[in-house]
Scaffold this active site. Structure first.
Site, PDB file in Angstrom:
ATOM      1  CD  GLU A  21      -2.864   1.042   2.412  1.00 30.83           C
ATOM      2  OE1 GLU A  21      -3.677   0.102   2.310  1.00 30.83           O
ATOM      3  OE2 GLU A  21      -2.845   1.832   3.376  1.00 30.83           O
ATOM      4  CG  PHE A  23       0.881   8.064   1.774  1.00 25.36           C
ATOM      5  CD1 PHE A  23       1.303   9.382   1.612  1.00 25.36           C
ATOM      6  CD2 PHE A  23       1.611   7.247   2.626  1.00 25.36           C
ATOM      7  CE1 PHE A  23       2.425   9.866   2.269  1.00 25.36           C
ATOM      8  CE2 PHE A  23       2.735   7.722   3.292  1.00 25.36           C
ATOM      9  CZ  PHE A  23       3.140   9.030   3.109  1.00 25.36           C
ATOM     10  CB  THR A  53      -4.169   5.794   0.918  1.00 28.83           C
ATOM     11  OG1 THR A  53      -3.316   6.929   0.699  1.00 28.83           O
ATOM     12  CG2 THR A  53      -3.360   4.620   1.421  1.00 28.83           C
TER      13      THR A  53
END
Length: 608
Positions: A21, A23, A53
């Site tokens: 993940e 961002f 995100t």
């Protein structure tokens, strides 16, 4: 690019997988450097998919879509785009879903986002229109149903689950996975295809949780892909904060291992790699049903996660058919041939390059927005943008109903004195080192200088000092005093005139409207190292930096938090009006005193 559930189903029997993940960074330099990092990680680690995100209320919409497009189109990675529904307009959601289709994204992780605020806001059309048009998305199930109704089975939809219970679950005092279970079942019945969990560090609790899902009476969770979420341990203070926000527990045996090395960031990372690797191996050994995958909340950091996936044999082999497909005249054949190997165990992460090679960096001492703004990991540590991380009821319990400037001052002073556990800009109490200057901070807040960051000056303290020490043994650490606060325009004008007469002080100041001023010494730059350390066999390390680009990036978020606080109250209330007016008229000011050998100078200057 295929759906996540199809890719999981197509894996060879027994082959584990992992996902990563990221961002969108807050600065352009960070974004550029993240792209290079993504290319390294995609090539060497070969995740089954990646997540991007989505900031609170759609605050990062443009950047999230930009990053998702890089992952999906440029790097050829199956990409899962996060979407948060609460406080996000239907217009933004519709535009995002259409753009996702254009990019080729087939996967959405549907999340609630910020806790719902007051009923008055919920009665306002979410797309900002005045005619009542627009659909409300108060909860994730609303968003899942909406996507299914509008797009059929085009999107593969994931939802979140909480192995130790949601922090706003059964009661304010208790998290309860059993209480949450019925809500998860309803989200799946509404159209969710897979489950991704909140981070955790207790493997036993996760194993129990997944068995709970598989044995749920309705049977809808029995075979659904469940991907456990893990966050590599980057620093002791970061771990303590993120576990508090998420509600994840730290088993005593893990905490003891970290407490033994908490002052040495390198040792924390090394022990953290061991801990997370052990959690993975314990879950793999439990022989839970279905393909076994792990999702890593990377925080845009690369080294720790690379050593973990390599050590736990989660990097898939590069099959010949895949190699032939991607190998070409523009690729580095030597690098690809090096990556043909299956995972190898990396016993000492500080003495080996690992799967990412020499280009990979540790991002030493990640320190939120006071780190290097060029780092892909620069900014808030959770990657979801500014948010109170509190429900409306929790916020009112903490801060009541401020209606005057003095009420706001009292809230900040109570936080300084340890009588309030949080303010909107800080979910935690005062740090140990800030308690050294607590009396000074209380005086500033009493006079209407509302502080959101600070540190005292220190001169050559041993690196093992319990209050100020950090880094390996045998070193010495230094700090310049600085303080950051909100103040009225009138107070700033008076203060600015005084600061201009002081030689060894630098400052940055800006308001919401974009007015900005900074002091830059002749021939100097607008970058200041305010913490540094000298250690045997190392160059000087500067983990805490205050610079123009980071201040400007943070300024936008700092003022947006006033709006988030105002949303707690009805929009016509005195409290909401006070907070919105403050956001529109106040300045954010950061002041640094360079004479670190005089620890009282800055505070005397500001208090008089």
């Amino acid at each position: 690019m295929d759906k996540v559930v199809n890719k999981i189903a197509a894996l060879p029997p027994g082959e584990p997988y992992h996902s990563l993940e990221f961002f969108p960074p807050k600065t352009s330099m960070g974004f550029q450097n993240l792209q290079a990092r993504l290319e390294r990680m995609a090539r060497a680690l070969r995740p089954l998919f990646v997540n991007v995100t989505w900031g609170a209320g759609g605050s990062t919409a443009t950047k999230s879509l930009q990053l998702a497009e890089i992952c999906q189109r440029q790097l050829g990675l199956t990409t899962v785009l996060h979407l948060t529904c609460t406080n996000t307009s239907q217009t933004v959601l519709d535009e995002t879903l259409e753009t996702a289709k254009e990019i080729g994204i087939r996967n959405i992780l549907a999340l609630r986002g910020d806790p719902p605020r007051s009923d008055d806001y919920h009665n306002t059309p979410c797309d900002g229109t005045s005619n009542g048009a627009g659909k409300e998305f108060g909860y994730v199930i609303d968003l899942v149903r909406y996507i299914r109704e509008k797009y059929g089975d085009y999107f593969c939809i994931g939802v979140a689950a909480y192995p130790e219970g949601h922090v706003e679950g059964a009661s304010p005092e208790k998290q309860d996975p059993l209480f949450d279970l019925s809500f998860l079942v309803e989200k799946v019945k509404a159209g969710a295809d897979f489950i991704m969990t909140q981070l955790f560090y207790d493997a036993d609790k996760y194993i129990w949780f997944e068995k709970l899902l598989r044995e749920e009476p309705s049977g809808v969770l029995s075979e659904l892909p469940v991907v456990p979420g893990l966050m590599p341990i980057q620093s002791y203070s970061m771990l303590k904060r993120i576990t508090k926000l998420s509600g994840a527990s730290l088993p005593a045996y893990i905490l003891r291992r970290l407490d033994d090395v908490k002052g040495d960031d390198e040792a924390v990372k090394r022990v953290g790699i061991d801990i997370v690797s052990e959690v993975i191996e314990k879950i793999k050994a439990a022989n839970l049903s279905g393909p076994r995958g792990f999702h890593f909340y990377t925080l845009n950091l690369e080294k720790a996660v690379s050593f973990i996936v390599e050590r736990t044999n989660l990097i898939p082999p590069l099959h010949e058919s895949v190699l032939e497909e991607i190998e070409g005249p523009d690729m580095n054949g030597a690098a690809l041939r090096r990556d043909r190997r299956t995972s190898s165990v990396t016993s000492d992460p500080h003495n080996r390059e690992g799967a990412l090679g020499r280009e990979a960096t540790w991002d030493d001492y990640p320190n939120g927005r006071f780190g290097d703004a060029r780092s892909p990991a620069f900014g808030e540590i959770d990657g979801y943008g500014p948010s109170l991380h509190l429900s409306q009821a929790q916020a009112i319990k903490l801060w009541s109903y401020p209606v005057t400037k003095q009420d706001v001052s009292d809230i900040f002073v109570q936080h300084i004195k340890g009588e309030l556990e949080a303010i909107p800009w800080s979910e935690q109490g005062l740090s140990v080192e800030s308690k050294v200057i607590a009396d000074h901070l209380a005086k500033l807040n009493q006079k209407g200088f509302w502080t959101v960051a600070s540190q005292p000056a220190i001169n050559g303290v041993n690196s093992t000092d319990e209050t100020f020490g950090w880094g390996p043994k045998g070193g010495f650490v230094f700090q310049k005093a600085f303080v950051e606060f909100f103040c009225s325009t009138e107070d700033w004008e008076v203060l600015k005139a005084r600061l201009e007469r002081v030689e060894d002080v630098s400052y940055y100041a800006a308001n919401k409207a974009g007015d900005y001023v900074a002091s830059v010494p002749p021939g100097g730059s607008a970058m200041h190292a305010v913490t540094w350390g000298v250690f045997p066999g190392k160059e000087i390390i500067t983990p805490t930096i205050i610079e123009e680009v980071s201040f400007k990036a943070w300024k936008e978020e700092a003022f947006s938090i006033w709006k988030e606080w105002a949303r707690v109250y009805p929009p016509t209330s005195a409290s909401s009006k006070l907070l919105m007016e403050t956001a529109e008229t106040y300045y954010l000011v950061n002041i640094i005193h360079h004479g670190y050998m005089d620890p009282e100078f800055l505070w005397k200057l500001l208090e008089t």
